[in-house]
Design a protein around this motif. Structure first.
Motif, PDB file in Angstrom:
ATOM      1  N   LYS A   1     -16.357 -12.790 -22.855  1.00  0.00           N
ATOM      2  CA  LYS A   1     -15.175 -12.579 -23.688  1.00  0.00           C
ATOM      3  C   LYS A   1     -15.207 -11.146 -24.203  1.00  0.00           C
ATOM      4  CE  LYS A   1     -12.873 -13.905 -27.941  1.00  0.00           C
ATOM      5  NZ  LYS A   1     -13.117 -14.431 -29.272  1.00  0.00           N
ATOM      6  N   ILE A   2     -14.180 -10.380 -23.860  1.00  0.00           N
ATOM      7  CA  ILE A   2     -14.033  -8.989 -24.282  1.00  0.00           C
ATOM      8  C   ILE A   2     -13.152  -8.967 -25.522  1.00  0.00           C
ATOM      9  CG2 ILE A   2     -13.124  -6.731 -23.614  1.00  0.00           C
ATOM     10  CD1 ILE A   2     -15.468  -7.544 -21.833  1.00  0.00           C
ATOM     11  N   ASP A   3     -13.624  -8.319 -26.569  1.00  0.00           N
ATOM     12  CA  ASP A   3     -12.869  -8.291 -27.826  1.00  0.00           C
ATOM     13  C   ASP A   3     -12.632  -6.852 -28.275  1.00  0.00           C
ATOM     14  OD1 ASP A   3     -11.632  -8.889 -30.211  1.00  0.00           O
ATOM     15  OD2 ASP A   3     -13.172 -10.283 -30.877  1.00  0.00           O
ATOM     16  N   LYS A   4     -11.379  -6.406 -28.116  1.00  0.00           N
ATOM     17  CA  LYS A   4     -11.000  -5.041 -28.497  1.00  0.00           C
ATOM     18  C   LYS A   4     -10.800  -4.883 -29.993  1.00  0.00           C
ATOM     19  CE  LYS A   4      -8.761  -4.315 -24.099  1.00  0.00           C
ATOM     20  NZ  LYS A   4      -7.532  -4.132 -23.373  1.00  0.00           N
ATOM     21  N   ASP A   5     -10.629  -5.997 -30.703  1.00  0.00           N
ATOM     22  CA  ASP A   5     -10.435  -5.966 -32.151  1.00  0.00           C
ATOM     23  C   ASP A   5     -11.285  -7.068 -32.778  1.00  0.00           C
ATOM     24  OD1 ASP A   5      -9.621  -5.704 -34.757  1.00  0.00           O
ATOM     25  OD2 ASP A   5      -7.527  -6.211 -34.390  1.00  0.00           O
ATOM     26  N   PRO A   6     -12.591  -6.804 -32.975  1.00  0.00           N
ATOM     27  CA  PRO A   6     -13.502  -7.842 -33.444  1.00  0.00           C
ATOM     28  C   PRO A   6     -13.151  -8.451 -34.798  1.00  0.00           C
ATOM     29  CG  PRO A   6     -14.717  -5.872 -32.785  1.00  0.00           C
ATOM     30  CD  PRO A   6     -13.267  -5.546 -32.732  1.00  0.00           C
ATOM     31  N   TYR A   7     -12.307  -7.801 -35.566  1.00  0.00           N
ATOM     32  CA  TYR A   7     -12.019  -8.288 -36.915  1.00  0.00           C
ATOM     33  C   TYR A   7     -10.625  -8.911 -37.053  1.00  0.00           C
ATOM     34  CZ  TYR A   7     -16.204  -5.598 -37.868  1.00  0.00           C
ATOM     35  OH  TYR A   7     -17.492  -5.106 -37.838  1.00  0.00           O
ATOM     36  N   CYS A   8      -9.911  -9.119 -35.948  1.00  0.00           N
ATOM     37  CA  CYS A   8      -8.525  -9.605 -36.038  1.00  0.00           C
ATOM     38  C   CYS A   8      -8.415 -11.029 -36.580  1.00  0.00           C
ATOM     39  CB  CYS A   8      -7.815  -9.470 -34.703  1.00  0.00           C
ATOM     40  SG  CYS A   8      -8.388 -10.601 -33.434  1.00  0.00           S
ATOM     41  N   ASP A   9      -9.396 -11.882 -36.341  1.00  0.00           N
ATOM     42  CA  ASP A   9      -9.312 -13.284 -36.761  1.00  0.00           C
ATOM     43  C   ASP A   9     -10.264 -13.638 -37.898  1.00  0.00           C
ATOM     44  OD1 ASP A   9      -7.378 -13.877 -34.851  1.00  0.00           O
ATOM     45  OD2 ASP A   9      -8.888 -14.301 -33.324  1.00  0.00           O
ATOM     46  N   VAL A  10     -10.815 -12.650 -38.563  1.00  0.00           N
ATOM     47  CA  VAL A  10     -11.785 -12.940 -39.621  1.00  0.00           C
ATOM     48  C   VAL A  10     -11.137 -12.881 -40.996  1.00  0.00           C
ATOM     49  CG1 VAL A  10     -13.727 -12.104 -38.259  1.00  0.00           C
ATOM     50  CG2 VAL A  10     -12.582 -10.552 -39.839  1.00  0.00           C
TER      51      VAL A  10
ATOM     52  N   PHE B   1     -19.360  -0.776 -38.931  1.00  0.00           N
ATOM     53  CA  PHE B   1     -18.358  -1.727 -38.444  1.00  0.00           C
ATOM     54  C   PHE B   1     -18.247  -1.616 -36.929  1.00  0.00           C
ATOM     55  CE2 PHE B   1     -17.266  -1.817 -42.880  1.00  0.00           C
ATOM     56  CZ  PHE B   1     -16.955  -3.153 -43.072  1.00  0.00           C
ATOM     57  N   ALA B   2     -17.997  -2.757 -36.279  1.00  0.00           N
ATOM     58  CA  ALA B   2     -17.899  -2.804 -34.822  1.00  0.00           C
ATOM     59  C   ALA B   2     -16.555  -2.261 -34.362  1.00  0.00           C
ATOM     60  CB  ALA B   2     -18.083  -4.227 -34.324  1.00  0.00           C
ATOM     61  N   LEU B   3     -16.608  -1.458 -33.324  1.00  0.00           N
ATOM     62  CA  LEU B   3     -15.388  -0.963 -32.682  1.00  0.00           C
ATOM     63  C   LEU B   3     -14.955  -1.906 -31.565  1.00  0.00           C
ATOM     64  CD1 LEU B   3     -16.450   2.779 -32.415  1.00  0.00           C
ATOM     65  CD2 LEU B   3     -14.835   1.774 -34.048  1.00  0.00           C
ATOM     66  N   ARG B   4     -15.940  -2.392 -30.814  1.00  0.00           N
ATOM     67  CA  ARG B   4     -15.694  -3.335 -29.719  1.00  0.00           C
ATOM     68  C   ARG B   4     -16.828  -4.353 -29.705  1.00  0.00           C
ATOM     69  NH1 ARG B   4     -15.189   0.024 -24.280  1.00  0.00           N
ATOM     70  NH2 ARG B   4     -17.056   1.047 -25.116  1.00  0.00           N
ATOM     71  N   GLU B   5     -16.518  -5.529 -29.141  1.00  0.00           N
ATOM     72  CA  GLU B   5     -17.505  -6.605 -29.081  1.00  0.00           C
ATOM     73  C   GLU B   5     -17.354  -7.355 -27.767  1.00  0.00           C
ATOM     74  OE1 GLU B   5     -18.547  -9.952 -32.261  1.00  0.00           O
ATOM     75  OE2 GLU B   5     -16.589 -10.258 -31.346  1.00  0.00           O
ATOM     76  N   ILE B   6     -18.479  -7.779 -27.220  1.00  0.00           N
ATOM     77  CA  ILE B   6     -18.496  -8.619 -26.019  1.00  0.00           C
ATOM     78  C   ILE B   6     -19.320  -9.854 -26.346  1.00  0.00           C
ATOM     79  CG2 ILE B   6     -19.169  -8.789 -23.587  1.00  0.00           C
ATOM     80  CD1 ILE B   6     -19.173  -5.653 -23.564  1.00  0.00           C
ATOM     81  N   GLU B   7     -18.824 -11.019 -25.947  1.00  0.00           N
ATOM     82  CA  GLU B   7     -19.546 -12.272 -26.147  1.00  0.00           C
ATOM     83  C   GLU B   7     -19.835 -12.900 -24.783  1.00  0.00           C
ATOM     84  OE1 GLU B   7     -16.945 -14.616 -28.561  1.00  0.00           O
ATOM     85  OE2 GLU B   7     -17.313 -13.412 -30.357  1.00  0.00           O
ATOM     86  N   ILE B   8     -21.067 -13.390 -24.607  1.00  0.00           N
ATOM     87  CA  ILE B   8     -21.478 -14.047 -23.371  1.00  0.00           C
ATOM     88  C   ILE B   8     -21.860 -15.488 -23.707  1.00  0.00           C
ATOM     89  CG2 ILE B   8     -23.009 -13.970 -21.369  1.00  0.00           C
ATOM     90  CD1 ILE B   8     -21.385 -11.347 -21.770  1.00  0.00           C
ATOM     91  N   PHE B   9     -21.275 -16.435 -23.001  1.00  0.00           N
ATOM     92  CA  PHE B   9     -21.523 -17.851 -23.250  1.00  0.00           C
ATOM     93  C   PHE B   9     -22.532 -18.409 -22.250  1.00  0.00           C
ATOM     94  CE2 PHE B   9     -17.626 -16.748 -25.272  1.00  0.00           C
ATOM     95  CZ  PHE B   9     -17.597 -17.510 -26.429  1.00  0.00           C
ATOM     96  N   ALA B  10     -23.020 -19.609 -22.508  1.00  0.00           N
ATOM     97  CA  ALA B  10     -24.055 -20.228 -21.681  1.00  0.00           C
ATOM     98  C   ALA B  10     -23.642 -20.345 -20.215  1.00  0.00           C
ATOM     99  CB  ALA B  10     -24.426 -21.609 -22.237  1.00  0.00           C
ATOM    100  N   ASP B  11     -22.360 -20.536 -19.949  1.00  0.00           N
ATOM    101  CA  ASP B  11     -21.882 -20.625 -18.565  1.00  0.00           C
ATOM    102  C   ASP B  11     -21.578 -19.252 -17.964  1.00  0.00           C
ATOM    103  OD1 ASP B  11     -19.509 -19.852 -19.795  1.00  0.00           O
ATOM    104  OD2 ASP B  11     -18.362 -21.582 -19.099  1.00  0.00           O
ATOM    105  N   ARG B  12     -21.970 -18.194 -18.709  1.00  0.00           N
ATOM    106  CA  ARG B  12     -21.803 -16.782 -18.323  1.00  0.00           C
ATOM    107  C   ARG B  12     -20.365 -16.286 -18.422  1.00  0.00           C
ATOM    108  NH1 ARG B  12     -26.150 -14.144 -17.102  1.00  0.00           N
ATOM    109  NH2 ARG B  12     -28.018 -15.313 -16.661  1.00  0.00           N
ATOM    110  N   THR B  13     -19.513 -17.051 -19.071  1.00  0.00           N
ATOM    111  CA  THR B  13     -18.179 -16.558 -19.382  1.00  0.00           C
ATOM    112  C   THR B  13     -18.319 -15.344 -20.289  1.00  0.00           C
ATOM    113  OG1 THR B  13     -17.200 -18.755 -19.224  1.00  0.00           O
ATOM    114  CG2 THR B  13     -15.980 -17.119 -20.508  1.00  0.00           C
TER     115      THR B  13
END
Length: 104
Positions: A48-57, A34-46
């Protein structure tokens, strides 16, 4: 017990500006991947830092292995690689990603 952690960079084929192109996962190998932390990178290089990857699933799922992702077990359009804790933490701490948006 000491945590056994793996850091993964996952490239996705571009689908839309609303979906990330690169993911970074901090995976707890002692907790069924299970993931502890997650980072997402978008096409425009935005970044997104996610301290709780499972909060909205609806259902929490473990992170597949790099070998599974690259063997297309989870579908086409993925390429994953192992990275260092330092690489993960640099993006996590700065919120900046200057790397490639594609695996090639």
């Amino acid at each position: 017990m000491k945590r056994n952690i793996e850091y993964i960079q996952l490239f996705m084929e571009y689908e839309s500006d609303d979906l990330p192109m690169v993911y970074f996962y901090e995976v707890d190998l002692n907790d069924d991947r299970f993931a502890l932390r997650e980072i997402e990178i978008f096409a425009d290089r935005t970044v997104k830092i996610d301290k709780d990857p499972y909060c909205d699933v609806i259902e929490a799922c473990p992170i597949p292995t790099v070998n599974e992702l690259n063997a297309k077990v989870w579908g086409d359009g993925f390429y994953a690689t192992i990275i260092s804790k330092e690489e993960f933490d640099e993006i996590w701490n700065t919120g900046i990603y200057n790397g490639s948006l594609t695996a090639t």
